[in-house]
Design a protein around this motif. Structure first.
Motif, PDB file in Angstrom:
ATOM      1  N   UNK A   7      54.702  36.420   5.201  1.00  0.00           N
ATOM      2  CA  UNK A   7      55.959  36.195   5.889  1.00  0.00           C
ATOM      3  C   UNK A   7      55.661  36.382   7.370  1.00  0.00           C
ATOM      4  N   UNK A   8      55.612  35.266   8.103  1.00  0.00           N
ATOM      5  CA  UNK A   8      55.130  35.307   9.480  1.00  0.00           C
ATOM      6  C   UNK A   8      56.173  35.672  10.505  1.00  0.00           C
ATOM      7  N   UNK A   9      57.393  35.152  10.339  1.00  0.00           N
ATOM      8  CA  UNK A   9      58.467  35.477  11.279  1.00  0.00           C
ATOM      9  C   UNK A   9      59.807  35.312  10.601  1.00  0.00           C
ATOM     10  N   UNK A  10      60.824  35.924  11.201  1.00  0.00           N
ATOM     11  CA  UNK A  10      62.183  35.837  10.680  1.00  0.00           C
ATOM     12  C   UNK A  10      63.111  35.459  11.824  1.00  0.00           C
ATOM     13  N   UNK A  11      64.106  34.624  11.517  1.00  0.00           N
ATOM     14  CA  UNK A  11      65.087  34.204  12.503  1.00  0.00           C
ATOM     15  C   UNK A  11      66.476  34.668  12.120  1.00  0.00           C
ATOM     16  N   UNK A  12      67.236  35.112  13.112  1.00  0.00           N
ATOM     17  CA  UNK A  12      68.589  35.623  12.892  1.00  0.00           C
ATOM     18  C   UNK A  12      69.539  34.946  13.859  1.00  0.00           C
ATOM     19  N   UNK A  13      70.679  34.494  13.367  1.00  0.00           N
ATOM     20  CA  UNK A  13      71.756  34.032  14.243  1.00  0.00           C
ATOM     21  C   UNK A  13      72.615  35.240  14.571  1.00  0.00           C
ATOM     22  N   UNK A  52      62.941  36.087  15.922  1.00  0.00           N
ATOM     23  CA  UNK A  52      63.550  35.111  16.823  1.00  0.00           C
ATOM     24  C   UNK A  52      65.050  35.170  16.589  1.00  0.00           C
ATOM     25  N   UNK A  53      65.786  35.595  17.604  1.00  0.00           N
ATOM     26  CA  UNK A  53      67.243  35.672  17.497  1.00  0.00           C
ATOM     27  C   UNK A  53      67.861  34.580  18.355  1.00  0.00           C
ATOM     28  N   UNK A  54      68.794  33.841  17.761  1.00  0.00           N
ATOM     29  CA  UNK A  54      69.477  32.756  18.467  1.00  0.00           C
ATOM     30  C   UNK A  54      70.966  33.067  18.476  1.00  0.00           C
ATOM     31  N   UNK A  61      70.849  35.985   8.412  1.00  0.00           N
ATOM     32  CA  UNK A  61      69.580  35.284   8.347  1.00  0.00           C
ATOM     33  C   UNK A  61      69.766  33.809   8.705  1.00  0.00           C
ATOM     34  N   UNK A  62      68.908  33.314   9.612  1.00  0.00           N
ATOM     35  CA  UNK A  62      68.961  31.906   9.999  1.00  0.00           C
ATOM     36  C   UNK A  62      67.789  31.119   9.421  1.00  0.00           C
ATOM     37  N   UNK A  63      66.621  31.710   9.377  1.00  0.00           N
ATOM     38  CA  UNK A  63      65.440  31.038   8.820  1.00  0.00           C
ATOM     39  C   UNK A  63      64.336  32.072   8.614  1.00  0.00           C
ATOM     40  N   UNK A 107      62.339  23.245   5.021  1.00  0.00           N
ATOM     41  CA  UNK A 107      62.939  22.969   3.723  1.00  0.00           C
ATOM     42  C   UNK A 107      64.028  24.011   3.467  1.00  0.00           C
ATOM     43  N   UNK A 108      64.640  23.952   2.291  1.00  0.00           N
ATOM     44  CA  UNK A 108      65.708  24.888   1.926  1.00  0.00           C
ATOM     45  C   UNK A 108      65.452  25.408   0.524  1.00  0.00           C
ATOM     46  N   UNK A 109      65.544  26.729   0.351  1.00  0.00           N
ATOM     47  CA  UNK A 109      65.326  27.283  -0.981  1.00  0.00           C
ATOM     48  C   UNK A 109      66.585  27.110  -1.842  1.00  0.00           C
ATOM     49  N   UNK A 110      66.512  27.386  -3.136  1.00  0.00           N
ATOM     50  CA  UNK A 110      67.670  27.157  -4.008  1.00  0.00           C
ATOM     51  C   UNK A 110      68.893  28.000  -3.668  1.00  0.00           C
ATOM     52  N   UNK A 111      68.712  29.102  -2.926  1.00  0.00           N
ATOM     53  CA  UNK A 111      69.848  29.932  -2.524  1.00  0.00           C
ATOM     54  C   UNK A 111      70.483  29.457  -1.220  1.00  0.00           C
ATOM     55  N   UNK A 112      69.947  28.371  -0.656  1.00  0.00           N
ATOM     56  CA  UNK A 112      70.517  27.813   0.560  1.00  0.00           C
ATOM     57  C   UNK A 112      69.931  28.348   1.839  1.00  0.00           C
ATOM     58  N   UNK A 113      68.835  29.097   1.765  1.00  0.00           N
ATOM     59  CA  UNK A 113      68.205  29.653   2.957  1.00  0.00           C
ATOM     60  C   UNK A 113      67.202  28.672   3.546  1.00  0.00           C
ATOM     61  N   UNK A 114      67.229  28.539   4.863  1.00  0.00           N
ATOM     62  CA  UNK A 114      66.265  27.682   5.557  1.00  0.00           C
ATOM     63  C   UNK A 114      64.890  28.344   5.522  1.00  0.00           C
ATOM     64  N   UNK A 115      63.882  27.599   5.091  1.00  0.00           N
ATOM     65  CA  UNK A 115      62.508  28.078   5.007  1.00  0.00           C
ATOM     66  C   UNK A 115      61.634  27.176   5.858  1.00  0.00           C
ATOM     67  N   UNK A 116      60.820  27.795   6.708  1.00  0.00           N
ATOM     68  CA  UNK A 116      59.882  27.059   7.548  1.00  0.00           C
ATOM     69  C   UNK A 116      58.464  27.433   7.131  1.00  0.00           C
TER      70      UNK A 116
END
Length: 299
Positions: A7-13, A52-54, A61-63, A107-116
């Motif tokens: 798990x390289x990075x996490x993004x949050x809105x 990465x926070x946007x 969770x954003x991605x 892409x998007x996982x089955x739970x609707x989370x954005x995956x990069x």
């Protein structure tokens, strides 16, 4: 078999970047890598960033970015995901530059989370420097930490999808956390870290219940605990230890409403010899609600 390596990075809105900057740098010990009116990038090690926070109103969770060792591995995962019916698109040079990676697909996982899925997260130009940390964050082969997500889809469908990325089940835990309320969780790994992604069926309003960051010195857990307490942060759970990953930690609420687990001593597993465990206790000791502790301390 091609798989992600970490798990390289996490993004949050996040709606309040100023609060996040204070919380992450001054209380937790991360380093600000870059700050604009609408973004905040944070470092944990020699990499350009891990968080990465946007700016946005979701406060969730954003991605999530998972690293691949080579372009060939990334291409194989893209082909396998598409064969399984998932839509995968190239991120393009603009997104790659924003994420500081050489190449990225979305892409998007089955739970609707954005995956990069990406290759080549850049190193920072300067050594990591924390204003408060005595030791360092534990990343190395384990990545940025682990995330604990809400299922929001059929569990087996989720596990099958992450299995395409190379995740394996580490263990299961189920505990009645309140009368008639159960936390039912499954933990998965893609490297030696006990888990990089965990999933739970339990009541929680966010996509992500918590993200764990690990330090190399147990004293840094206590010092961060004191800093958060002195700053009157909201704690979800006091100091304690988990029986499955053996993490000594506490949980503190972020400015976005999910938690950070701040820990030390996480278990490293050997995938060749590990056997899936089933447990019924989320914590060996501690990890109590602050309200419960306050009541017990009353004379």
């Amino acid at each position: 078999m091609s798989k992600v390596t970490e798990l390289g990075y996490v993004g949050v809105e996040a709606s309040d970047l100023d609060a996040w900057e204070h919380f992450s740098a001054e209380l937790l010990g991360l380093q600000v890598a870059d700050r604009t009116d609408d973004t905040l990038a944070l470092r944990m090690d020699h990499k350009a960033h891990r968080w990465i926070l946007v700016r946005g109103e979701a406060d969730d969770l954003a991605f999530t970015g998972f690293e691949c060792a080579t372009d060939a591995d990334l291409d194989a995962l893209v082909a396998n995901l598409r064969a399984a019916g998932s839509e995968v698109t190239e991120g393009g040079p603009g997104l790659a530059a924003a994420r500081r990676v050489r190449r990225v697909v979305v892409t998007t996982d089955p739970a609707g989370n954005r995956v990069e899925l990406f290759v080549g997260l850049a190193d920072a130009e300067t050594p990591f420097s924390s204003g408060v940390l005595r030791s360092s964050f534990v990343t190395a082969e384990g990545g940025a930490g682990h995330q604990f997500l809400m299922e929001r889809a059929d569990r087996q469908v989720i596990l099958d999808w992450y299995g395409i990325l190379g995740f394996s089940i580490t263990d299961y835990l189920t505990e009645e956390v309140a009368p008639g309320v159960f936390a039912d969780a499954v933990f998965t790994h893609c490297n030696g870290r006990h888990h990089s992604v965990a999933w739970a069926a339990m009541p929680f309003p966010k996509r992500m219940h918590h993200f764990m960051i690990e330090v190399a010195d147990i004293n840094d857990v206590g010092l961060a605990y004191d800093r958060c307490m002195d700053a009157k942060q909201t704690f979800s759970m006091t100091l304690g230890m988990h029986p499955n990953d053996q993490m000594f930690s506490f949980y503190v609420r972020t400015p976005s409403g999910f938690d950070i687990e701040y820990g030390w001593g996480g278990l490293i597993i050997d995938d060749d010899t590990w056997e899936v465990q089933r447990g019924h206790q989320l914590s060996t000791w501690g990890h109590r609600s602050p309200q419960v502790v306050a009541e017990l301390l009353q004379p």
